[in-house]
Design an enzyme around this catalytic site. Structure first.
Site, PDB file in Angstrom:
ATOM      1  N   SER A 125      26.540 -32.302   1.751  1.00 55.54           N
ATOM      2  CA  SER A 125      25.804 -32.890   2.874  1.00 55.54           C
ATOM      3  C   SER A 125      24.714 -31.898   3.267  1.00 55.54           C
ATOM      4  CB  SER A 125      26.759 -33.074   4.053  1.00 55.54           C
ATOM      5  OG  SER A 125      26.060 -33.457   5.219  1.00 55.54           O
ATOM      6  N   TYR A 171      34.568 -30.883   9.980  1.00 57.82           N
ATOM      7  CA  TYR A 171      33.861 -31.543   8.874  1.00 57.82           C
ATOM      8  C   TYR A 171      32.845 -30.575   8.257  1.00 57.82           C
ATOM      9  CZ  TYR A 171      30.665 -34.735   6.432  1.00 57.82           C
ATOM     10  OH  TYR A 171      29.878 -35.345   5.480  1.00 57.82           O
TER      11      TYR A 171
HETATM   12  N1  LIG Z   1      26.992 -41.332   5.367  1.00 59.46           N
HETATM   13  C1  LIG Z   1      26.425 -40.153   5.618  1.00 59.46           C
HETATM   14  O1  LIG Z   1      25.576 -40.026   6.541  1.00 59.46           O
HETATM   15  C2  LIG Z   1      26.759 -38.960   4.776  1.00 59.46           C
HETATM   16  C3  LIG Z   1      25.926 -37.829   4.863  1.00 59.46           C
HETATM   17  C4  LIG Z   1      26.224 -36.705   4.108  1.00 59.46           C
HETATM   18  C5  LIG Z   1      27.321 -36.704   3.272  1.00 59.46           C
HETATM   19  N2  LIG Z   1      28.123 -37.823   3.193  1.00 59.46           N
HETATM   20  C6  LIG Z   1      29.266 -37.757   2.287  1.00 59.46           C
HETATM   21  O2  LIG Z   1      29.181 -38.814   1.359  1.00 59.46           O
HETATM   22  C7  LIG Z   1      30.488 -39.108   0.855  1.00 59.46           C
HETATM   23  C8  LIG Z   1      30.686 -40.624   0.850  1.00 59.46           C
HETATM   24  O3  LIG Z   1      30.658 -41.099   2.177  1.00 59.46           O
HETATM   25  P1  LIG Z   1      29.951 -42.483   2.585  1.00 59.46           P
HETATM   26  O4  LIG Z   1      28.847 -42.152   3.521  1.00 59.46           O
HETATM   27  O5  LIG Z   1      29.660 -43.311   1.402  1.00 59.46           O
HETATM   28  O6  LIG Z   1      31.103 -43.129   3.491  1.00 59.46           O
HETATM   29  P2  LIG Z   1      32.177 -44.284   3.183  1.00 59.46           P
HETATM   30  O7  LIG Z   1      31.465 -45.564   2.921  1.00 59.46           O
HETATM   31  O8  LIG Z   1      33.123 -44.196   4.320  1.00 59.46           O
HETATM   32  O9  LIG Z   1      32.877 -43.834   1.832  1.00 59.46           O
HETATM   33  C9  LIG Z   1      33.865 -42.850   1.780  1.00 59.46           C
HETATM   34  C10 LIG Z   1      34.696 -43.092   0.547  1.00 59.46           C
HETATM   35  O10 LIG Z   1      35.642 -42.024   0.421  1.00 59.46           O
HETATM   36  C11 LIG Z   1      36.888 -42.608   0.165  1.00 59.46           C
HETATM   37  N3  LIG Z   1      38.008 -41.745   0.489  1.00 59.46           N
HETATM   38  C12 LIG Z   1      38.386 -41.207   1.679  1.00 59.46           C
HETATM   39  N4  LIG Z   1      39.507 -40.483   1.532  1.00 59.46           N
HETATM   40  C13 LIG Z   1      39.853 -40.557   0.211  1.00 59.46           C
HETATM   41  C14 LIG Z   1      40.897 -40.036  -0.576  1.00 59.46           C
HETATM   42  N5  LIG Z   1      41.889 -39.292  -0.032  1.00 59.46           N
HETATM   43  N6  LIG Z   1      40.926 -40.301  -1.910  1.00 59.46           N
HETATM   44  C15 LIG Z   1      39.967 -41.067  -2.472  1.00 59.46           C
HETATM   45  N7  LIG Z   1      38.964 -41.627  -1.773  1.00 59.46           N
HETATM   46  C16 LIG Z   1      38.906 -41.361  -0.455  1.00 59.46           C
HETATM   47  C17 LIG Z   1      36.883 -43.897   0.972  1.00 59.46           C
HETATM   48  O11 LIG Z   1      37.924 -44.734   0.524  1.00 59.46           O
HETATM   49  P3  LIG Z   1      38.580 -45.918   1.391  1.00 59.46           P
HETATM   50  O12 LIG Z   1      37.683 -47.110   1.196  1.00 59.46           O
HETATM   51  O13 LIG Z   1      39.941 -46.086   0.798  1.00 59.46           O
HETATM   52  O14 LIG Z   1      38.618 -45.447   2.825  1.00 59.46           O
HETATM   53  C18 LIG Z   1      35.492 -44.398   0.631  1.00 59.46           C
HETATM   54  O15 LIG Z   1      35.483 -44.973  -0.644  1.00 59.46           O
HETATM   55  C19 LIG Z   1      31.472 -38.340   1.740  1.00 59.46           C
HETATM   56  O16 LIG Z   1      31.904 -37.182   1.044  1.00 59.46           O
HETATM   57  C20 LIG Z   1      30.625 -37.952   2.941  1.00 59.46           C
HETATM   58  O17 LIG Z   1      31.096 -36.768   3.549  1.00 59.46           O
HETATM   59  C21 LIG Z   1      27.862 -38.935   3.917  1.00 59.46           C
END
Ligand SMILES: NC(=O)c1ccc[n+]([C@@H]2O[C@H](COP(=O)([O-])OP(=O)(O)OC[C@H]3O[C@@H](n4cnc5c(N)ncnc54)[C@H](OP(=O)(O)O)[C@@H]3O)[C@@H](O)[C@H]2O)c1
Length: 267
Positions: free
Chosen positions: A129, A142
């Site tokens: 991130s 986080y």
């Molecule tokens: N959105 C942002 O602004 C942002 C910014 C910077 C970084 N990120 C990073 O991007 C990544 C993806 O996030 P996103 O924004 O796409 O959010 P998201 O739509 O909530 O996706 C998160 C994914 O991680 C999965 N997950 C959570 N715990 C898990 C586990 N124990 N084993 C396997 N899968 C697991 C969730 O599965 P379930 O469907 O089962 O819950 C979901 O598929 C994360 O690492 C987040 O920290 C996001």
């Protein structure tokens, strides 16, 4: 034909990445805690994988190797945010956050590095991130996980590059996904009244920031670049906010930078 394995591919960035690589002709292993895809295609494999469950990692890798022979690119995307006041967070919650965002990611690396090393190639892409190099209020734990992923990846690339394995860090800014609502683990004990106004204001502003976030497609495009550009580049900031804030952070004295953030989010 190349094969990519993605963790957390049920929604958001993981899902968009799976769709992009599939559309561009790759074999895709879309792993998720609760398989939810009905697509019937020889190039598309959905398997259950929870990064906190080593047995599920082993069986997902077996299924992927059996179908496609090998994995060329690993995307460690699974993760979520534990947010709120640090004083309200119990140890179990803090451990779960590290178990998923850090130890789960390391577990995946340990599972894949031997096959990359044996072939003398492979790309290991960690979704960190912009919050792996800077920090916002009420995301303390986080951020600790993402700073851990950042340092881990920067060190790891030194030892893996000579073996032909490229390590990449994806650094998204605010992206409109389930991250800010369904996936967020928000905790604040309202009996800790000293925080109430501050946490209400801080969370309202950072959630508004998230609601204005960019499409996960721009992160998928950065992951595509990281997987295919053949370069030794480590960091891929994604989005104008990530590029702007990381640049500002480098440019300004620490105290000036922090007072800007405090004014934006808490002032
Ligand atoms: N959105 C942002 O602004 C942002 C910014 C910077 C970084 N990120 C990073 O991007 C990544 C993806 O996030 P996103 O924004 O796409 O959010 P998201 O739509 O909530 O996706 C998160 C994914 O991680 C999965 N997950 C959570 N715990 C898990 C586990 N124990 N084993 C396997 N899968 C697991 C969730 O599965 P379930 O469907 O089962 O819950 C979901 O598929 C994360 O690492 C987040 O920290 C996001």
């Amino acid at each position: 034909m190349k094969t990519i394995l993605i963790t957390g591919a049920s929604t958001g960035i993981g899902r968009a990445t799976a769709e992009l690589f599939f559309a561009r002709g790759w074999n895709v292993v879309a792993t998720m805690r609760t398989p939810n895809s009905a697509r019937e295609d020889g190039r598309w494999l959905v398997t259950r994988l929870d990064v906190t469950d080593p047995a599920s990692i082993e069986s997902a890798l077996q299924a992927a190797n059996a179908r496609f022979g090998q994995i060329d690119v690993l995307v460690n995307n699974a993760g979520y945010g534990l947010v709120g006041t640090f004083e309200s967070m119990d140890e179990a919650r803090i451990h779960k956050q590290f178990e998923t965002n850090v130890f789960g990611l390391m577990r995946m690396c340990r599972a894949l590095i031997p096959q990359f090393r044996a072939r003398g190639e492979g790309v290991l892409i960690n979704v960190a991130s912009m919050g792996g190099r800077l920090a916002f209020p009420f995301y303390s734990v986080y951020h600790a996980t993402k700073w851990a992923v950042d340092g881990f990846s920067e060190s790891l690339q030194f030892e893996l590059a000579p073996l032909g394995i490229r390590v990449k860090l994806i650094e998204p800014g605010a992206i409109k996904t389930d991250f800010y609502d369904r996936s967020a683990d928000f905790v604040h004990d309202r009996s800790l009244t000293a925080y109430n106004d501050l946490v209400d204001k801080g969370m309202r502003r950072s959630n508004a920031f998230g609601a204005r976030g960019a499409s996960p497609d721009i992160v998928a495009a950065a992951i595509w670049k990281a997987a295919t550009d053949g370069s030794a580049r480590l960091r891929y900031p994604v989005g104008s906010d990530a590029r702007g804030l990381l640049f500002t952070r480098r440019l300004l004295p620490d105290g000036v930078y922090r007072s800007l953030i405090a004014k934006q989010l808490l002032g």
